[in-house]
Design a protein around this motif. Structure first.
Motif, PDB file in Angstrom:
ATOM      1  N   GLU A   1     -72.919 -49.751  84.814  1.00 60.09           N
ATOM      2  CA  GLU A   1     -72.427 -48.528  84.280  1.00 60.09           C
ATOM      3  C   GLU A   1     -71.955 -48.893  82.820  1.00 60.09           C
ATOM      4  O   GLU A   1     -71.400 -49.754  82.284  1.00 60.09           O
ATOM      5  CB  GLU A   1     -71.419 -48.063  84.881  1.00 60.09           C
ATOM      6  N   SER A   2     -72.853 -48.245  81.617  1.00 62.95           N
ATOM      7  CA  SER A   2     -72.271 -48.456  80.402  1.00 62.95           C
ATOM      8  C   SER A   2     -71.218 -47.909  79.846  1.00 62.95           C
ATOM      9  O   SER A   2     -70.759 -46.679  80.706  1.00 62.95           O
ATOM     10  CB  SER A   2     -73.575 -47.710  79.681  1.00 62.95           C
ATOM     11  N   PRO A   3     -70.469 -48.423  79.036  1.00 61.25           N
ATOM     12  CA  PRO A   3     -68.946 -47.961  78.722  1.00 61.25           C
ATOM     13  C   PRO A   3     -69.082 -46.678  78.080  1.00 61.25           C
ATOM     14  O   PRO A   3     -69.824 -46.198  77.298  1.00 61.25           O
ATOM     15  CB  PRO A   3     -68.291 -48.803  78.128  1.00 61.25           C
ATOM     16  N   GLN A   4     -68.241 -45.900  78.349  1.00 57.54           N
ATOM     17  CA  GLN A   4     -68.124 -44.335  77.769  1.00 57.54           C
ATOM     18  C   GLN A   4     -67.786 -44.696  76.023  1.00 57.54           C
ATOM     19  O   GLN A   4     -66.958 -45.449  75.642  1.00 57.54           O
ATOM     20  CB  GLN A   4     -66.888 -43.596  78.136  1.00 57.54           C
ATOM     21  N   SER A   5     -68.367 -43.859  75.336  1.00 57.43           N
ATOM     22  CA  SER A   5     -68.364 -43.934  73.849  1.00 57.43           C
ATOM     23  C   SER A   5     -66.796 -43.443  73.591  1.00 57.43           C
ATOM     24  O   SER A   5     -66.234 -42.586  74.158  1.00 57.43           O
ATOM     25  CB  SER A   5     -69.314 -43.240  73.221  1.00 57.43           C
TER      26      SER A   5
ATOM     27  N   GLN B   1     -57.850 -46.321  77.389  1.00 58.75           N
ATOM     28  CA  GLN B   1     -59.115 -46.954  76.854  1.00 58.75           C
ATOM     29  C   GLN B   1     -59.121 -46.753  75.355  1.00 58.75           C
ATOM     30  O   GLN B   1     -59.367 -47.956  74.584  1.00 58.75           O
ATOM     31  CB  GLN B   1     -60.392 -46.554  77.389  1.00 58.75           C
TER      32      GLN B   1
ATOM     33  N   ARG C   1     -58.839 -50.095  72.571  1.00 56.90           N
ATOM     34  CA  ARG C   1     -60.168 -50.464  71.624  1.00 56.90           C
ATOM     35  C   ARG C   1     -59.444 -50.482  70.360  1.00 56.90           C
ATOM     36  O   ARG C   1     -60.026 -51.185  69.378  1.00 56.90           O
ATOM     37  CB  ARG C   1     -61.034 -49.308  71.776  1.00 56.90           C
TER      38      ARG C   1
ATOM     39  N   PRO D   1     -70.079 -50.481  72.558  1.00 56.21           N
ATOM     40  CA  PRO D   1     -69.325 -49.811  73.253  1.00 56.21           C
ATOM     41  C   PRO D   1     -68.730 -48.480  72.411  1.00 56.21           C
ATOM     42  O   PRO D   1     -68.324 -47.365  73.389  1.00 56.21           O
ATOM     43  CB  PRO D   1     -68.180 -50.753  73.807  1.00 56.21           C
TER      44      PRO D   1
ATOM     45  N   GLY E   1     -71.407 -45.818  72.690  1.00 56.13           N
ATOM     46  CA  GLY E   1     -72.105 -45.605  73.687  1.00 56.13           C
ATOM     47  C   GLY E   1     -73.631 -45.868  73.671  1.00 56.13           C
ATOM     48  O   GLY E   1     -74.567 -45.218  74.086  1.00 56.13           O
TER      49      GLY E   1
END
Length: 776
Positions: free
Chosen positions: A4-8, A26, A30, A153, A156
């Motif tokens: 699953e791609s990380p959420q932008s 999150q 970041r 990331p 996205g």
């Protein structure tokens, strides 16, 4: 099984608005390292965490109310950090009102007073006009110089997707920049060229079109400046947009961000929560709302997901409520909880952190004296030990010892021993020492040097600074040049530049048309059209030529340095007489440096003398007189003088100031001359420029001046940016035949340099005095 791609950032922000508990945690993970990197440049380490907590809490409230950033979280966060620091120092303990809290939804970057005007630069305006997603990728890739995989990331995207988005954003920036210039109604011949410059930079033009652009740009200063900035938008972003968003200490922020991040995820987020709960009720009502539940859940999720045991946090200067209290949301108290200060044994001692630069001021020119400037700043939170700087000068360049400076009037002045520094020759350079440098403070020392006629072009000077166990080094990008404008004097502080002057020759009053010409009227405002005769206005029997100029200095100011320049037709230079305000008699001044050049009408000279002591001992504002400079009368002859000053004024922002003098002929074969401005603040810094030029003709247009950001408009005379040298002089109301002392306000371009061009006239460019707001 897919990954699953990380959420932008944009998706996480939307999730927070919808009440998602983990999204805020999150975002905090970041970006907290960036907030910490900036906060520690602005306040002491012990206060930085409180600033970070306030900033994250304010953004959390804004997002919960449907405001705040959509995609560019990083730049928004940095802006709020700077505003928080500003307001903490401004209101010092006074509770923020709801209206003040709502001010933290910044539609534009917060511009530090020291950088006022930065947001109006073309690159900044073009950047701010872009979509938020394009601004975000340019900030991370071009300004912060992050790797594509690190940025992916946040947006996205894949790393390749980041590369493609960066390309589109960069092209969008170029097009926006060009549209700004096209919107300023350029000359008709420039408009088609400006429209092609974007393709020209990418190499997308046909050979024929590229040749046409080359030919136009080589003779057009405005289009040449646009091309320079288009060709290096990456540097423009870093030197303009970087300080615009992160403030004057952007360099320290970028360096700190590049270092590996140190823990503190949960402890920092708990501090955010603690800041919220210890605030008075009316602030909590404005800030919290339903966001407190999101914050508490985010902390709980971080605690659960932490793979390693959580260390017990060290005592902090704010209250830290337990997780159970966060989840139960008890009624907050009116007063913040009092926590005893940490024991001295538990406090980490502060450290000094030094940052050094070294650059020639103006240029190091063969067979000329010059100045090398060294600047040092302590970005740490403790004073340094005593400083020792070892300066390595290029081959053929040597320090001028203080003893010799006192013997040679042209090299007199405090340069080399300012701000507590003491310097002496050592090896192939110099050894300079100074007492310790306090935390958050800067210092500068300017060394007078002499460049040999055979000095090779190449590497610039370097410096190694020692302060106990600390070691920092720096090297200049520029070394010796074959041509350019060497610095006569340089300093920094709350300083600005001023210049006045006047002509010593005029048209014969009895001839028709002379009286209107003296009033700057008619079409005979040119010394080439008259048999010029001596102007003698002082009424004194012992002078044969004299003129005056009015000098007005701010109240409370003082003169740091003063130079007297005079020039005339002929090759025989000699003394001039000066009468300061309030003095009944003239004072003879002998030249310490004379340069002779050849103009179409014959030889001319420019003479210089340092008159700082004379100016310091008199009432400076008022009428200054000059008389009896060596000169020749006749058709196409000129003679005049100028007093150039660096003035300390408490009302000015912290600035750098430099005086460059070079008797350079401009016109004819050398119709365009560019003088590098090394050692000054980078692009888009507001600047004041005083220019002294000889033998300009008001009726010959085509004289232009630029600092790299387009033609400049003088404050006096006809105020025509296409005819700057029009026989006008600051401090003199009448026509100053063949003499120009012009004041212009501007901003430095991406590649700082003074360009002077003339299409029809031939002039002798004499002096440029420049003051530029410093970034730190």
């Amino acid at each position: 099984m897919g990954v699953e791609s990380p959420q932008s950032d944009a998706e996480l922000l939307q999730a927070v608005r919808e009440g998602n508990a983990s999204a805020y945690g999150q975002l905090y993970e970041r970006h907290v390292a960036a907030a910490r990197a900036l906060a520690r440049q602005l306040v002491k380490s012990t206060e930085a965490e409180d600033v970070i907590a306030e900033a994250f809490t304010k953004i959390l409230d804004l997002v919960g109310r449907g405001a705040g950033p959509e995609a560019g979280f990083r730049t928004y966060l940095l802006t709020v950090v700077r505003r928080t620091v500003r307001d903490r120092s401004r209101i010092e303990g006074r509770p923020l009102s709801t209206e003040e809290i709502e001010d933290y939804d910044p539609g534009m970057p917060f511009v530090d007073p020291a950088l006022m005007g930065l947001e109006t630069s073309p690159i900044a305006r073009a950047y701010l006009s872009l979509p938020e997603r394009w601004r975000a990728v340019l900030w991370h890739i071009e300004v912060e110089r992050s790797k594509q995989a690190e940025v992916a990331p946040l947006l996205g995207l894949s790393a390749n997707g980041v590369a493609a988005l960066t390309y589109r954003a960069r092209e969008g920036l170029r097009q926006a920049y060009l549209q700004l210039h096209l919107g300023t109604q350029p000359r008709p011949e420039c408009r088609p060229v400006l429209g092609k410059l974007g393709s020209y930079v990418r190499g997308g033009l046909t050979r024929r079109d590229a040749k046409a652009v080359d030919e136009h740009v080589s003779g057009c200063e405005e289009c040449h400046g646009v091309l320079l900035e288009l060709g290096d938008v990456n540097r423009g972003l870093r030197v303009i947009v970087g300080p615009l968003i992160a403030g004057p200490l952007f360099g320290g922020y970028a360096a700190a961000l590049a270092k590996p991040a140190v823990g503190g995820r949960v402890g920092g987020l708990l501090r955010v929560s603690a800041w919220l709960w210890r605030a008075p009720k009316h602030q909590q009502a404005a800030l919290a709302g339903g966001m407190a539940v999101v914050l508490a859940a985010a902390i709980a999720l971080l605690l659960i997901s932490e793979a390693r045991p959580i260390d017990t946090p060290e005592p902090a200067p704010i209250a830290q409520p337990p997780p159970s209290a966060l989840q139960a949301r008890p009624e907050p108290r009116e007063e913040p909880a009092r926590v005893p200060p940490p024991a001295k044994t538990e406090r980490q001692p502060g450290k000094a952190r030094l940052r050094a630069t070294i650059d020639p001021l103006g240029a190091l020119v063969r067979a000329q004296p010059g100045i090398v400037g060294i600047r040092l700043r302590n970005d740490g939170d403790a004073p340094s030990q005593a400083l020792a700087a070892t300066v390595d000068l290029p081959r053929g360049v040597r320090l001028i010892p203080a003893a010799r400076r006192h013997q040679t009037a042209s090299l007199a002045g405090p340069v080399g021993t300012v701000d507590g520094w003491a310097c002496r020759p050592a090896g192939g350079g110099a050894r300079c020492t100074r007492e310790s440098l306090a935390a958050g403070q800067g210092t500068a020392v300017f060394l007078r040097v002499l460049v040999a006629g055979e000095a090779p072009e190449g590497a610039g000077p370097a410096v190694r600074v020692e302060a106990g166990a600390l070691r920092v080094t720096a090297r200049a990008e520029e070394g010796v040049r074959a041509s350019g404008a060497p610095a006569r004097f340089a300093t920094e502080g709350k300083v600005t530049v001023r210049a006045i002057g006047n002509s010593l020759l005029t048209c014969p009053e009895e001839l028709a048309g002379c009286v209107p010409a003296r009033r700057r009227e008619g079409d005979q405002r040119d010394n080439d059209l008259w048999p010029m005769t001596a102007l003698d206005r002082d009424g004194a029997a012992d002078t044969t030529s004299s003129s005056a100029a009015e000098l007005s200095l701010p109240k409370g100011s003082r003169v740091v340095w003063a130079g007297l320049y005079w020039s005339a037709s002929g090759e025989r230079a000699g003394p001039i007489k000066v009468r300061p305000p309030g003095r009944p008699d003239y004072v003879p001044v002998r030249p310490s440096h004379v340069a002779v050049r050849e103009l179409p009408a014959g030889p001319v000279y420019q003479a210089f003398a340092d008159v700082s002591r004379l100016v310091a001992g008199v009432r400076r504002s008022g009428t200054w007189w000059a008389a009896d400079a060596p000169m020749e009368e006749g058709v196409a002859r000129y003679a005049g003088w100028s007093l150039v000053l660096i003035v300390a004024d408490p009302s000015e922002p912290y600035s750098q100031a430099v005086v460059l003098d070079t008797a350079t002929v401009i016109g004819g074969r050398a119709g365009r001359v560019r003088l590098p401005l090394g050692g000054l603040t980078p692009a888009a810094a507001p600047a004041r420029l005083e220019l002294v030029t000889w033998e300009g003709d008001a009726d010959l247009a085509g004289d232009k001046v630029s600092l790299g950001s387009g033609a400049l408009t003088p404050a006096g005379g006809d105020r025509d940016p296409a005819n700057v040298f029009d026989g006008s002089s600051s401090g003199a109301a009448d026509m100053a035949f063949g003499v120009d002392v012009d004041t212009v306000g501007a901003e430095l371009g991406v590649d700082p340099g003074l360009t002077i061009a003339t299409d029809k006239d031939v002039v002798l460019f004499g002096v440029a005095a420049l003051s530029v707001r410093a970034r730190s």
